[in-house]
Design an enzyme around this catalytic site. Structure first.
Site, PDB file in Angstrom:
ATOM      1  N   ASP A 103       0.841  -1.191   0.000  1.00  0.00           N
ATOM      2  CA  ASP A 103       0.000   0.000   0.000  1.00  0.00           C
ATOM      3  C   ASP A 103       0.880   1.246   0.000  1.00  0.00           C
ATOM      4  OD1 ASP A 103      -2.642   1.357   0.455  1.00  0.00           O
ATOM      5  OD2 ASP A 103      -1.645   1.936   2.323  1.00  0.00           O
ATOM      6  N   GLU A 128       1.812  -0.231  -4.942  1.00  0.00           N
ATOM      7  CA  GLU A 128       0.859   0.810  -5.333  1.00  0.00           C
ATOM      8  C   GLU A 128       1.705   2.072  -5.540  1.00  0.00           C
ATOM      9  OE1 GLU A 128      -3.416   2.419  -3.758  1.00  0.00           O
ATOM     10  OE2 GLU A 128      -1.777   2.343  -2.301  1.00  0.00           O
TER      11      GLU A 128
END
Length: 700
Positions: free
Chosen positions: A349, A386
Site C-alpha cells: 500500500d 501501489e
C-alpha cells in the site's frame, strides 16, 4: 511475585520481540532515545499487571532481558521512560502501556478512551501537555507465541508471472454470505480454503489470491462513534500478528492451514500490506507502540519543527524507512509472513512512501527496495507496489526498480474511458493494452511489471461502473463528499438498477468488453473479486467503512442465470489467455520486428483493416481499433491473435488485415455463449463489443 523471579537475566538483543527457547522467554525491543524500558506482565485475562521488570541491558540501541521459566501464552507490554519534549520529537510517557512492535499475537482490543493519548486531550495546549493516566486497561496485550506448525510437503505454486491471474478479495467479505461454508467459519481464514472457494477460483482461472490487509488493525475511534467500522483494515496495529476478527478458531494455525490447502490446489496467496503508516495517526493521535517507544526514530517528522509528523500518507503519520531499524522491522515482518505462513508475495500500500529517502523524495534506489531485492527469501516472491502517495512527487508509476510489479491505474482509466466512448482515446488506450511499454520497458523489466486492472477495492466494482454516473457514498456518513468524484463510469441510460432490458443488455456487453480487454492485454491481469458474477456496492466507491452487505459478496448473484453466464465468460477468457502465449507474452512488442515479410510482431488497424496513419491516430472521434500480435511457430506457420474493439454507438464491419490466414472467432463480448467458429475476410462487430480472433497459416 506470582512465581516470577525478582529480576530479569541479561538475555540477548537478538532476535527482536519475545522469543521462547524452551526454558524461558527472551525480550528485546529497539529504542534509541529511551532512558529505560520496563517489561510488564499481566494475568491471563489481561486485566491486572502482575509484575514489572526493568530490561537490564541496552546493546546497539536494543533493550533486552531474559525471563526464565516463562512460556507461550504469557501476556506482556512495555513502558518506556525518557524525555517528554514534543517540540524535539520525543514523547516518552511511562504511564502508557506499549505494544511490542514484534508481537506475533494479541489479547484483547483497543478500548477507546482519552487515556490512550500521552497528552491531555482536552487541554488547550493539546500535545504539549503530559497525561499521567495509566492506559493499560484500554490496551491489548502482546502474547508470547511459539509455532510448531508442520509445513512438510507444502509446495509453493510459484506461478510464473506470465501465467498469473490475480483475484483481489477481502478475507471476510469473500465468504461471509457463502451458504455452503459452515456458519461459524463464514468470513474467516478457515473459509478461504473451503472446497467451494477453491472450486470457484479454479473455475475462473485464478492463480493468485490477493487478500486485503490481514495484519491486526485498529477500529478508528471516529468510525466507531459514527456507528461504522474500518472494514478494509488499512490501519495497522501489529505487523506480525494476523487479525483475530477473521479467525473461527482463535488460533493462528487456521490461516496456515488455509494457505497450505490453497497451495495444494495450485493457488498462491499474496497479502496487501501497510508499512507506510501506523494506527497512531498524527501527533494528536493515540500512543499504542511506536510513538511511545521512540517517536523521533520510527516516524518522519517535519525537519524544522519535529513536533509534527510528516503526512505523505494522508493518515497523519509516515514511517521513516530510511532508518535502518525501522527498515529492519519491515523486512523482519515480511520475512516472518513468508517463512512462518508461507505467503507467496506482497502488495505494498502506498509503495511510493516506502521508497522515499527520508524527506528527500522517492528514489528507486531507496533502502527498502534494495533490502527486498537482495534478500534471498523475499526476492523470490511476487512484489507489487501501489505506485503513488499524496506526498510531493507522489505519482511514480513505472519508476520502481526491477523485481517489482506496479498497479497500473493508467490502464484502468484508459479502458474505462475508451469503452464509455470518450473522444481521443485510441493512442492512450493502445499504449495500455500493449503492455504500457512507455512506462515499464526499461532496466530489463518485463510486461508483467504492469498490473492491469479495471476495478479494485478502492472504487466501484465493475457492475457499478456501468450502472452509475456518480458515486453514492451516503452510507459512509460524510454527505457523499468522500471517495473519488470521477469514476470514468456511465450508467447507459438510468442511474442504478433498472427494468429496462435494453439498458441492461448494453451494460452487460460493456462489462464483457472491459473484461475481454483485461485478459487480452499484455501485462498481469487483476480481477476484483465478485466482478465475475456482477457484485454491486450500490454505487459506493469508497466502501472502506461498510462491513455489511454493501461490501460482502452476494453469492446469490453467482447462482442466477446472468451470474452464471458472466462466470462462464470469464472462464473462457482465462482459458483463452492460457492457451495462446501471444496474449501473455513476457517481452514487450514494439512493431519493429518482422515475423514474416510485411508482418510485424505487433500492429494496429482500424475497421478498414489498414494501418492507422498519423492522422488516424489523432482522429478524436475514432473509436474502432484492432491490435494484432503475431509469432512464428516451431513448424514455420504463423499464429496471430487479433483483439477487435468497437467502442462506437453503432455496429461496424471490420475487414481483416492482410495476410490471408485461417481465422477463428474465439471470444465475442456481444454473444458470450457463441461457440468458436471460422470467419472470412470481414466480420460485423456490434456497438461497444470486443472480439478475440485467432489466425493460423503460412505465407507464400
Amino acid at each position: 511475585m506470582n512465581g516470577f523471579p525478582d529480576r530479569l537475566e541479561p538475555g540477548s538483543p537478538y532476535p527482536l520481540g519475545a522469543t521462547f527457547d524452551g526454558l524461558g522467554v527472551n525480550f528485546a525491543v529497539f529504542s534509541a532515545n529511551a532512558d529505560r524500558i520496563d517489561l510488564c506482565l499481566f494475568d491471563p485475562k489481561g486485566r491486572k499487571q502482575v509484575a514489572c521488570y526493568e530490561l537490564p541491558e541496552w546493546t546497539d540501541e536494543v533493550w533486552h532481558g531474559y525471563l526464565p521459566g516463562a512460556t507461550p501464552g504469557l501476556l506482556y507490554g512495555f513502558r518506556a521512560h525518557g524525555r517528554w519534549e514534543p517540540e524535539e520529537g520525543h514523547r516518552f510517557n511511562p504511564n502508557k502501556l506499549l505494544l511490542d512492535p514484534y508481537a506475533k499475537g494479541l489479547h484483547g482490543g483497543v478500548r477507546w478512551t482519552d487515556a490512550l493519548h500521552s497528552y491531555r486531550v482536552r487541554s488547550k495546549r493539546k500535545d504539549l501537555t503530559f497525561d499521567r493516566r495509566d492506559s493499560a486497561a484500554a490496551m491489548p496485550k502482546a502474547v508470547v507465541t511459539a509455532s510448531g506448525f508442520d509445513w512438510t510437503g507444502d509446495v509453493r505454486p510459484q506461478v510464473p508471472w506470465s501465467d498469473t491471474v490475480i483475484y483481489e478479495a477481502h478475507a471476510k467479505g469473500l465468504t461471509r454470505l457463502m451458504d455452503e461454508v459452515p456458519e461459524m467459519e463464514r468470513g474467516t481464514f478457515a473459509a478461504l480454503s473451503h472446497p467451494r472457494v477453491i472450486d470457484h477460483l479454479k473455475r475462473i482461472g485464478v492463480t493468485t489470491l490477493e487478500l486485503l490487509p490481514i495484519h491486526e488493525f485498529v477500529q478508528d475511534r471516529r468510525l466507531q462513534e459514527a456507528g461504522l467500522v474500518n472494514y478494509w483494515g488499512y490501519n495497522t496495529l501489529a505487523f506480525f500478528a494476523p487479525e483475530r476478527r477473521y479467525m473461527a478458531t482463535e488460533h493462528c494455525d487456521e490461516l496456515r492451514i488455509a494457505i497450505r490447502r490453497l497451495h495444494a490446489a495450485g493457488i498462491e496467496v499474496i497479502l496487501d500490506v501497510v508499512y507506510n503508516h501506523t494506527a497512531e495517526g498524527s501527533e494528536l493521535g493515540p500512543t499504542f507502540n511506536f510513538r511511545g517507544l521512540d517517536n523521533a526514530t520510527y516516524y518522519r517528522l517535519v525537519e524544522d519543527d519535529p513536533r509534527y509528523c510528516v503526512n505523505d500518507t494522508g493518515t497523519g503519520n509516515t514511517l521513516d524507512l530510511s532508518h535502518p531499524r525501522v527498515l529492519q522491522m519491515v523486512a523482519d515482518s515480511l520475512r516472518y509472513w513468508a517463512e512462518s505462513y508461507h505467503v507467496d508475495g506482497f502488495r505494498f500500500d502506498l509503495g511510493v512512501t516506502l521508497g522515499r529517502d527520508g524527506n528527500n523524495g522517492f528514489t528507486p534506489r531507496a533502502g527498502f527496495f534494495d533490502v527486498l531485492r537482495q534478500d534471498p527469501v523475499l526476492n523470490q516472491l511476487k512484489l507489487i507496489s501501489e505506485p503513488w502517495d499524496i506526498g510531493p512527487g507522489g505519482y511514480q508509476l513505472g519508476n520502481h526498480p526491477p523485481g517489482f510489479a506496479e498497479w497500473n491505474d493508467k490502464f484502468r482509466d484508459a479502458t474505462r474511458r475508451f469503452w464509455r466512448g470518450d473522444s481521443g482515446m485510441r493512442p492512450e488506450f493502445a499504449n495500455r493494452i500493449a503492455g504500457s511499454a512507455d512506462l515499464f520497458d526499461h532496466r530489463a523489466r518485463r510486461t508483467w511489471a504492469g498490473i492491469n486492472f479495471v476495478t479494485a477495492h478502492d472504487g466501484q466494482p465493475l457492475r457499478d461502473v456501468v450502472s452509475y454516473e456518480g458515486k453514492h457514498n451516503e452510507a459512509n456518513g460524510e454527505d457523499n463528499r468522500d471517495g473519488h468524484s470521477e469514476n470514468y463510469s456511465r450508467n447507459w441510460g438510468a442511474e442504478g438498477p433498472t427494468d429496462d432490458q435494453g439498458i441492461e443488455a448494453c451494460r452487460d456487453r460493456v462489462v464483457r468488453s472491459m473484461l475481454t480487454t483485461l485478459f487480452a492485454s499484455l501485462g498481469t491481469p487483476m480481477l476484483l473479486g465478485g466482478d465475475e458474477f456482477g457484485r454491486t456496492q450500490r454505487g459506493n466507491n469508497n466502501a472502506y467503512c461498510q462491513d455489511n452487505q454493501i461490501s460482502w459478496f452476494d453469492w446469490s448473484l453467482e447462482r442466477s442465470e446472468r451470474g452464471q453466464a458472466l462466470i462462464d465468460f470469464v472462464r473462457r477468457l482465462a482459458e483463452t489467455r492460457r492457451k495462446f502465449p501471444l496474449m501473455r507474452a513476457n517481452s514487450f512488442l514494439h512493431g519493429q520486428e518482422e515475423v514474416a515479410p510485411g508482418v510485424l510482431d505487433i500492429d494496429w488497424f482500424d475497421e478498414r483493416g489498414v494501418n492507422l496513419s498519423e492522422a488516424d491516430w489523432h482522429n478524436a472521434e475514432g473509436r474502432a481499433l484492432m491490435m494484432r500480435r503475431v509469432r512464428r511457430m516451431d513448424d514455420g506457420t504463423l499464429q496471430s491473435v487479433l483483439l477487435v474493439m468497437n467502442a462506437s454507438h453503432t455496429s461496424l464491419t471490420f475487414r481483416m488485415p492482410p495476410p490471408d490466414l485461417e481465422r477463428h472467432l474465439i471470444v465475442d463480448s456481444s454473444d458470450p455463449r457463441a461457440p468458436e467458429r471460422p470467419i472470412g475476410d470481414s466480420i460485423e462487430v456490434p456497438d461497444r463489443a470486443a472480439m478475440i480472433i485467432v489466425g493460423y497459416g503460412r505465407l507464400g
